[in-house]
Design a protein around this motif. Structure first.
Motif, PDB file in Angstrom:
ATOM      1  N   VAL A 381     -25.457  49.547  33.394  1.00 18.85           N
ATOM      2  CA  VAL A 381     -24.906  50.540  34.313  1.00 18.85           C
ATOM      3  C   VAL A 381     -24.362  51.715  33.509  1.00 18.85           C
ATOM      4  O   VAL A 381     -23.372  51.586  32.783  1.00 18.85           O
ATOM      5  CB  VAL A 381     -23.784  49.937  35.181  1.00 18.85           C
ATOM      6  N   GLY A 382     -25.052  52.835  33.616  1.00 19.06           N
ATOM      7  CA  GLY A 382     -24.599  54.047  32.942  1.00 19.06           C
ATOM      8  C   GLY A 382     -23.775  54.892  33.889  1.00 19.06           C
ATOM      9  O   GLY A 382     -24.223  55.180  35.009  1.00 19.06           O
ATOM     10  N   VAL A 383     -22.595  55.264  33.447  1.00 18.55           N
ATOM     11  CA  VAL A 383     -21.694  56.034  34.311  1.00 18.55           C
ATOM     12  C   VAL A 383     -21.408  57.371  33.642  1.00 18.55           C
ATOM     13  O   VAL A 383     -20.849  57.423  32.543  1.00 18.55           O
ATOM     14  CB  VAL A 383     -20.365  55.286  34.552  1.00 18.55           C
ATOM     15  N   THR A 384     -21.824  58.453  34.288  1.00 22.64           N
ATOM     16  CA  THR A 384     -21.475  59.774  33.782  1.00 22.64           C
ATOM     17  C   THR A 384     -20.285  60.280  34.579  1.00 22.64           C
ATOM     18  O   THR A 384     -20.248  60.162  35.811  1.00 22.64           O
ATOM     19  CB  THR A 384     -22.661  60.765  33.877  1.00 22.64           C
ATOM     20  N   MET A 385     -19.299  60.786  33.886  1.00 21.01           N
ATOM     21  CA  MET A 385     -18.030  61.158  34.514  1.00 21.01           C
ATOM     22  C   MET A 385     -17.661  62.582  34.114  1.00 21.01           C
ATOM     23  O   MET A 385     -16.807  62.815  33.253  1.00 21.01           O
ATOM     24  CB  MET A 385     -16.934  60.163  34.078  1.00 21.01           C
ATOM     25  N   PRO A 386     -18.335  63.568  34.719  1.00 22.68           N
ATOM     26  CA  PRO A 386     -18.078  64.966  34.346  1.00 22.68           C
ATOM     27  C   PRO A 386     -16.629  65.362  34.598  1.00 22.68           C
ATOM     28  O   PRO A 386     -16.019  64.964  35.588  1.00 22.68           O
ATOM     29  CB  PRO A 386     -19.044  65.754  35.243  1.00 22.68           C
ATOM     30  N   GLY A 387     -16.102  66.127  33.658  1.00 25.97           N
ATOM     31  CA  GLY A 387     -14.722  66.579  33.753  1.00 25.97           C
ATOM     32  C   GLY A 387     -14.611  68.060  33.517  1.00 25.97           C
ATOM     33  O   GLY A 387     -15.587  68.814  33.679  1.00 25.97           O
ATOM     34  N   PHE A 388     -13.445  68.503  33.059  1.00 28.40           N
ATOM     35  CA  PHE A 388     -13.180  69.933  32.918  1.00 28.40           C
ATOM     36  C   PHE A 388     -14.030  70.592  31.830  1.00 28.40           C
ATOM     37  O   PHE A 388     -14.311  71.784  31.904  1.00 28.40           O
ATOM     38  CB  PHE A 388     -11.697  70.163  32.608  1.00 28.40           C
ATOM     39  N   ARG A 410     -24.769  55.940  37.729  1.00 28.32           N
ATOM     40  CA  ARG A 410     -23.648  56.266  38.601  1.00 28.32           C
ATOM     41  C   ARG A 410     -22.990  57.556  38.096  1.00 28.32           C
ATOM     42  O   ARG A 410     -22.871  57.760  36.882  1.00 28.32           O
ATOM     43  CB  ARG A 410     -22.616  55.139  38.636  1.00 28.32           C
ATOM     44  N   GLU A 411     -22.601  58.396  39.033  1.00 25.11           N
ATOM     45  CA  GLU A 411     -21.903  59.628  38.677  1.00 25.11           C
ATOM     46  C   GLU A 411     -20.570  59.651  39.409  1.00 25.11           C
ATOM     47  O   GLU A 411     -20.516  59.583  40.643  1.00 25.11           O
ATOM     48  CB  GLU A 411     -22.729  60.852  39.052  1.00 25.11           C
ATOM     49  N   ILE A 412     -19.492  59.723  38.628  1.00 26.67           N
ATOM     50  CA  ILE A 412     -18.157  59.737  39.209  1.00 26.67           C
ATOM     51  C   ILE A 412     -17.370  60.882  38.569  1.00 26.67           C
ATOM     52  O   ILE A 412     -16.843  60.742  37.461  1.00 26.67           O
ATOM     53  CB  ILE A 412     -17.431  58.395  38.980  1.00 26.67           C
ATOM     54  N   PRO A 413     -17.277  62.036  39.212  1.00 27.52           N
ATOM     55  CA  PRO A 413     -16.492  63.145  38.654  1.00 27.52           C
ATOM     56  C   PRO A 413     -15.009  62.755  38.561  1.00 27.52           C
ATOM     57  O   PRO A 413     -14.496  62.022  39.414  1.00 27.52           O
ATOM     58  CB  PRO A 413     -16.697  64.263  39.680  1.00 27.52           C
ATOM     59  N   ILE A 414     -14.349  63.242  37.518  1.00 29.92           N
ATOM     60  CA  ILE A 414     -12.959  62.829  37.292  1.00 29.92           C
ATOM     61  C   ILE A 414     -11.953  63.949  37.502  1.00 29.92           C
ATOM     62  O   ILE A 414     -10.739  63.721  37.429  1.00 29.92           O
ATOM     63  CB  ILE A 414     -12.773  62.260  35.861  1.00 29.92           C
ATOM     64  N   ALA A 415     -12.408  65.155  37.793  1.00 23.49           N
ATOM     65  CA  ALA A 415     -11.485  66.298  37.874  1.00 23.49           C
ATOM     66  C   ALA A 415     -10.401  66.087  38.932  1.00 23.49           C
ATOM     67  O   ALA A 415      -9.207  66.302  38.677  1.00 23.49           O
ATOM     68  CB  ALA A 415     -12.265  67.577  38.150  1.00 23.49           C
ATOM     69  N   CYS A 418      -7.844  63.462  37.919  1.00 27.20           N
ATOM     70  CA  CYS A 418      -6.967  63.946  36.843  1.00 27.20           C
ATOM     71  C   CYS A 418      -5.929  64.932  37.389  1.00 27.20           C
ATOM     72  O   CYS A 418      -4.753  64.906  36.995  1.00 27.20           O
ATOM     73  CB  CYS A 418      -7.796  64.610  35.749  1.00 27.20           C
ATOM     74  N   LYS A 419      -6.372  65.786  38.303  1.00 27.89           N
ATOM     75  CA  LYS A 419      -5.417  66.738  38.895  1.00 27.89           C
ATOM     76  C   LYS A 419      -4.335  65.999  39.672  1.00 27.89           C
ATOM     77  O   LYS A 419      -3.161  66.393  39.645  1.00 27.89           O
ATOM     78  CB  LYS A 419      -6.156  67.726  39.795  1.00 27.89           C
ATOM     79  N   GLN A 420      -4.748  64.935  40.379  1.00 20.43           N
ATOM     80  CA  GLN A 420      -3.759  64.138  41.095  1.00 20.43           C
ATOM     81  C   GLN A 420      -2.760  63.519  40.120  1.00 20.43           C
ATOM     82  O   GLN A 420      -1.554  63.481  40.371  1.00 20.43           O
ATOM     83  CB  GLN A 420      -4.461  63.039  41.897  1.00 20.43           C
ATOM     84  N   GLY A 426       3.952  65.371  36.889  1.00 19.70           N
ATOM     85  CA  GLY A 426       4.591  66.672  36.746  1.00 19.70           C
ATOM     86  C   GLY A 426       4.081  67.464  35.570  1.00 19.70           C
ATOM     87  O   GLY A 426       4.870  68.116  34.865  1.00 19.70           O
ATOM     88  N   HIS A 427       2.764  67.458  35.364  1.00 19.67           N
ATOM     89  CA  HIS A 427       2.174  68.215  34.247  1.00 19.67           C
ATOM     90  C   HIS A 427       1.409  69.416  34.793  1.00 19.67           C
ATOM     91  O   HIS A 427       0.591  69.285  35.719  1.00 19.67           O
ATOM     92  CB  HIS A 427       1.228  67.319  33.443  1.00 19.67           C
ATOM     93  N   ASP A 428       1.637  70.563  34.207  1.00 23.04           N
ATOM     94  CA  ASP A 428       0.933  71.775  34.612  1.00 23.04           C
ATOM     95  C   ASP A 428      -0.509  71.698  34.122  1.00 23.04           C
ATOM     96  O   ASP A 428      -0.775  71.655  32.920  1.00 23.04           O
ATOM     97  CB  ASP A 428       1.638  72.996  34.009  1.00 23.04           C
ATOM     98  N   GLU A 429      -1.451  71.704  35.083  1.00 22.69           N
ATOM     99  CA  GLU A 429      -2.864  71.560  34.710  1.00 22.69           C
ATOM    100  C   GLU A 429      -3.391  72.756  33.927  1.00 22.69           C
ATOM    101  O   GLU A 429      -4.487  72.697  33.356  1.00 22.69           O
ATOM    102  CB  GLU A 429      -3.724  71.347  35.956  1.00 22.69           C
ATOM    103  N   ASN A 430      -2.635  73.827  33.868  1.00 25.21           N
ATOM    104  CA  ASN A 430      -3.045  74.990  33.070  1.00 25.21           C
ATOM    105  C   ASN A 430      -2.605  74.890  31.620  1.00 25.21           C
ATOM    106  O   ASN A 430      -2.962  75.730  30.792  1.00 25.21           O
ATOM    107  CB  ASN A 430      -2.482  76.268  33.685  1.00 25.21           C
ATOM    108  N   VAL A 431      -1.830  73.862  31.307  1.00 20.22           N
ATOM    109  CA  VAL A 431      -1.409  73.612  29.930  1.00 20.22           C
ATOM    110  C   VAL A 431      -2.397  72.628  29.315  1.00 20.22           C
ATOM    111  O   VAL A 431      -2.390  71.436  29.644  1.00 20.22           O
ATOM    112  CB  VAL A 431       0.029  73.046  29.865  1.00 20.22           C
ATOM    113  N   HIS A 432      -3.241  73.129  28.440  1.00 12.27           N
ATOM    114  CA  HIS A 432      -4.336  72.314  27.902  1.00 12.27           C
ATOM    115  C   HIS A 432      -3.908  71.634  26.592  1.00 12.27           C
ATOM    116  O   HIS A 432      -4.435  71.915  25.520  1.00 12.27           O
ATOM    117  CB  HIS A 432      -5.574  73.180  27.687  1.00 12.27           C
ATOM    118  N   ASP A 433      -2.950  70.745  26.732  1.00 10.49           N
ATOM    119  CA  ASP A 433      -2.416  70.057  25.555  1.00 10.49           C
ATOM    120  C   ASP A 433      -2.998  68.649  25.441  1.00 10.49           C
ATOM    121  O   ASP A 433      -3.976  68.314  26.109  1.00 10.49           O
ATOM    122  CB  ASP A 433      -0.891  70.009  25.631  1.00 10.49           C
TER     123      ASP A 433
END
Length: 647
Positions: A381-388, A410-415, A418-420, A426-433
């Motif tokens: 089972v290959g799972v591709t999980m596209p993200g940011f 299987r394709e399961i996007p994670i964006a 992750c935002k949830q 309480g993490h700002d999604e615009n802070v790419h740390d």
């Protein structure tokens, strides 16, 4: 010079029974070797007289001329920093012995008689010579001086410890070199006169290679040249310099004479193998011989470094050897995963497919396992999980590979998930740390683990040895799996493995694999550019894997110091090679060497809890066997040494 010693094998032009001519030819070869900086030089058996003198060995004129020639060679070399090993016949206690004389700065340090005398087929040596093992005295008079004589001599010049044996000695069940190396010899010099017949050259090469490997030493083998050929025999001048099983230098011609081979060998490397290989020490306790240690002064390293240092020590240079090695490694990976799946009764292998090198290799392994077991590939089972940070290129390659290999996709996007999660903590999604990046890695691992639970499957890990060494993996993210097939495969080798296995695939799969190979290495955890281009490249952040794998090999395999690794790296990357265009300045090497040591020490805690995975080579970081290091060990000694190199 970091434990390096320069050895020379010299095969001079020879006239049988003409000691004065032979002396001049020997001196010519010594002069050439001295110009190269040789510290030890070996000549063929009975080189002063010639090996094929037969009954002329009974002639006083020949024997006295040989001694006189030896004296003149000693006198002519009294200002040279070189241990010289020469062959000649010597009368001792009314018997004639086939001997090696060891000279240093104009003096004979000792004489070693041949232990075993061949007397079969074309060899009639017992007609002239007595057994060295029967010699009843330990000292003789030679050139007006009392000189140690015997098969028990070990010549020590600082860390250089030289033992001597002669031709037939190494062909016996227990060669003298086996005992001499247990007494501490790290270099064996063998003076030989081995005639040539079909296939003997290859057998001789295997013999010397095996003896150097078994005794963990450098072995200098030098044989009589073509001008010894007479009557029924042809001599070839076959010479070899081996180091722990590897042939470092060998003459190229089948029939050869009048040449000097020079090579650098690494005494520290041999010492580290003796330290790690406890069987060597155990053998010393059982079979430690009594030897007489003949002390000579330490010989300084001179001349140009002759060692060839591979840029990719994990990857064979020759294409044919590389493909065979990669096929073997792939088989080991397949065997490991096959055992884990069959043992657990699991017929589902879950793999996160990113379109990158590591997951591609893991996928190829899993597919081969299912083929070997006769299972339907749909169990993979290959799972591709596209993200940011997922680019179109890696995304399409992931889909294409899964489609063409016929596995379950299987394709399961994670964006969104992750935002949830960012919102939850309480993490700002615009802070790419680091939190932004690792959230994605852990989300992917959670998905894979839960899919495995859904169907009674096992998550196959994709991370490689280089990432583990640098800690370039997310703890409890891609760091974790149920079986990690790439865990002892360094990044430079992953690339070769994928290329080799691509040759057995269909054209469409092969084309995709070649594009994967051409894609920059990236975790793709940071957003893509305006045009969808990849902005995050691993090697821009942690440094070139080509350098890190080089550092890793010499750190783990031999425990070399940063200064020695730096010297080796400067040597290895000093010139361009056919397949490698990238060169690194000394400043660049130092920069990434510092990064390597800092990361290697600080990231041990990740290696202390690795999943199981197959060991495929001499370097492995598994805490259950190969690498046991305190997670909180201090790196200051190593980093301080690197800082001194920068000054």
């Amino acid at each position: 010079m970091y434990g390096f010693v320069k050895l020379a094998a010299a095969v001079p032009s020879v006239r049988v029974a003409d000691c004065y001519y032979n002396k001049e030819q020997i001196l010519k070869q010594i002069q050439l070797a001295d110009q190269e900086g040789a510290q030890v030089i070996g000549f063929p058996e009975l080189c002063i007289t010639g090996y094929t003198c037969a009954d002329l060995f009974f002639q006083t004129t020949l024997l006295e001329s040989a001694k006189k020639a030896l004296g003149e060679i000693a006198k002519a070399t009294r200002k040279m920093e070189m241990l010289i090993v020469l062959g000649l016949p010597l009368m001792i206690e009314d018997e004639l012995y086939n001997c090696a004389a060891v000279l240093l700065k104009g003096k004979v340090l000792g004489v070693v008689p041949k232990s075993y005398i061949p007397n079969y087929n074309e060899f009639y040596e017992k007609r002239w010579f007595a057994l060295g093992t029967d010699l009843g005295i330990g000292e003789m008079t030679l050139l007006g001086e009392k000189v140690p004589v015997g098969t028990d001599l070990l010549f020590e010049c600082g860390e250089l410890k030289v033992g001597v044996e002669i031709c037939e000695d190494v062909w016996t069940p227990i060669p003298p070199s086996s005992l001499l190396t247990l007494a501490g010899a790290n270099v064996i010099v063998n003076l030989s006169a081995s005639n040539e017949i079909i296939a003997k050259r290859n057998y001789r090469r295997q013999l010397i290679s095996q003896q150097s490997a078994r005794t963990l030493c450098a072995y200098l083998y030098v044989s009589a040249g073509a001008e010894e050929s007479t009557t029924d025999l042809v001599f070839s001048g076959h010479s070899l310099i081996a180091e722990n099983g590897a042939i470092i230098k060998e003459n190229e011609k089948l029939i050869d004479t009048d040449y000097v081979l020079v090579a650098d060998i690494d005494l520290e490397r041999l010492q580290k193998d003796r330290i790690k290989g406890k069987s060597y020490g155990d053998s010393r306790k059982l079979f430690m011989p009594e030897v007489r240690r003949i002390e000579g002064e330490t010989l300084s390293y001179r001349g140009t470094f002759k060692g060839r240092i591979a840029r990719k020590p994990f990857v064979p240079h020759a294409a044919e050897t590389r493909d065979k090695r990669c096929e073997d490694i792939f088989s080991l990976q397949v065997a490991g995963l096959k055992k884990r799946l069959s043992h657990t009764g699991s017929k589902r292998a879950i793999i996160g497919i990113s379109g990158g090198l590591d997951s591609t290799l893991a996928l190829l392994v899993a597919v081969q396992v299912f083929d070997d077991l006769g299972w339907d590939r749909k169990g993979v089972v290959g799972v591709t999980m596209p993200g940011f940070g997922t680019t179109d290129r890696t995304y399409e390659n992931a889909l294409q590979l899964m489609r063409e290999l016929g596995i379950t996709m299987r394709e399961i996007p994670i964006a969104a998930a992750c935002k949830q999660h960012f919102s939850d903590i309480g993490h700002d999604e615009n802070v790419h740390d680091i939190t932004y990046e690792n959230t994605q890695a852990r989300e992917r691992t959670k998905i894979l683990m839960n899919i495995a639970n859904q169907g009674g499957g096992m998550v196959v890990g994709t991370g490689d040895l280089s990432e583990l060494a640098l800690g370039w993996c997310t703890y409890n993210g891609d760091h974790m799996s149920m079986y990690a097939v790439n865990t002892s495969v360094p990044k430079t080798l992953v690339r070769s493995l994928v290329y080799t296995i691509s040759k057995r695939q269909s054209e469409k799969v092969k084309d995709t694999l070649l594009d994967v190979l051409d894609t920059p290495v990236s975790p793709e955890l940071l957003p893509v550019g305006k045009n969808g281009e990849m902005l995050q490249k691993t090697e821009d952040t942690v440094g070139p894997y080509e350098l890190h794998d080089f550092f890793l090999y010499y750190l783990l395999r031999f425990g070399f110091s940063p200064s020695k690794i730096y010297f080796l790296a400067k040597t290895a990357f000093a010139v361009k090679e056919e397949e490698i265009d990238e060169l690194y300045s000394h400043e660049t090497i130092l920069k990434w060497l510092k990064v390597f040591y800092r990361r290697f020490f600080s990231q041990q805690f990740k290696r202390s809890c690795l999943p199981d995975g197959p060991k495929i080579g001499s370097i492995c970081l598994s805490p259950r066997g190969d690498w046991r290091m305190p997670s909180d060990a201090c790196s200051s000694l190593w980093l301080s040494e690197i800082e001194e190199l920068s000054e």
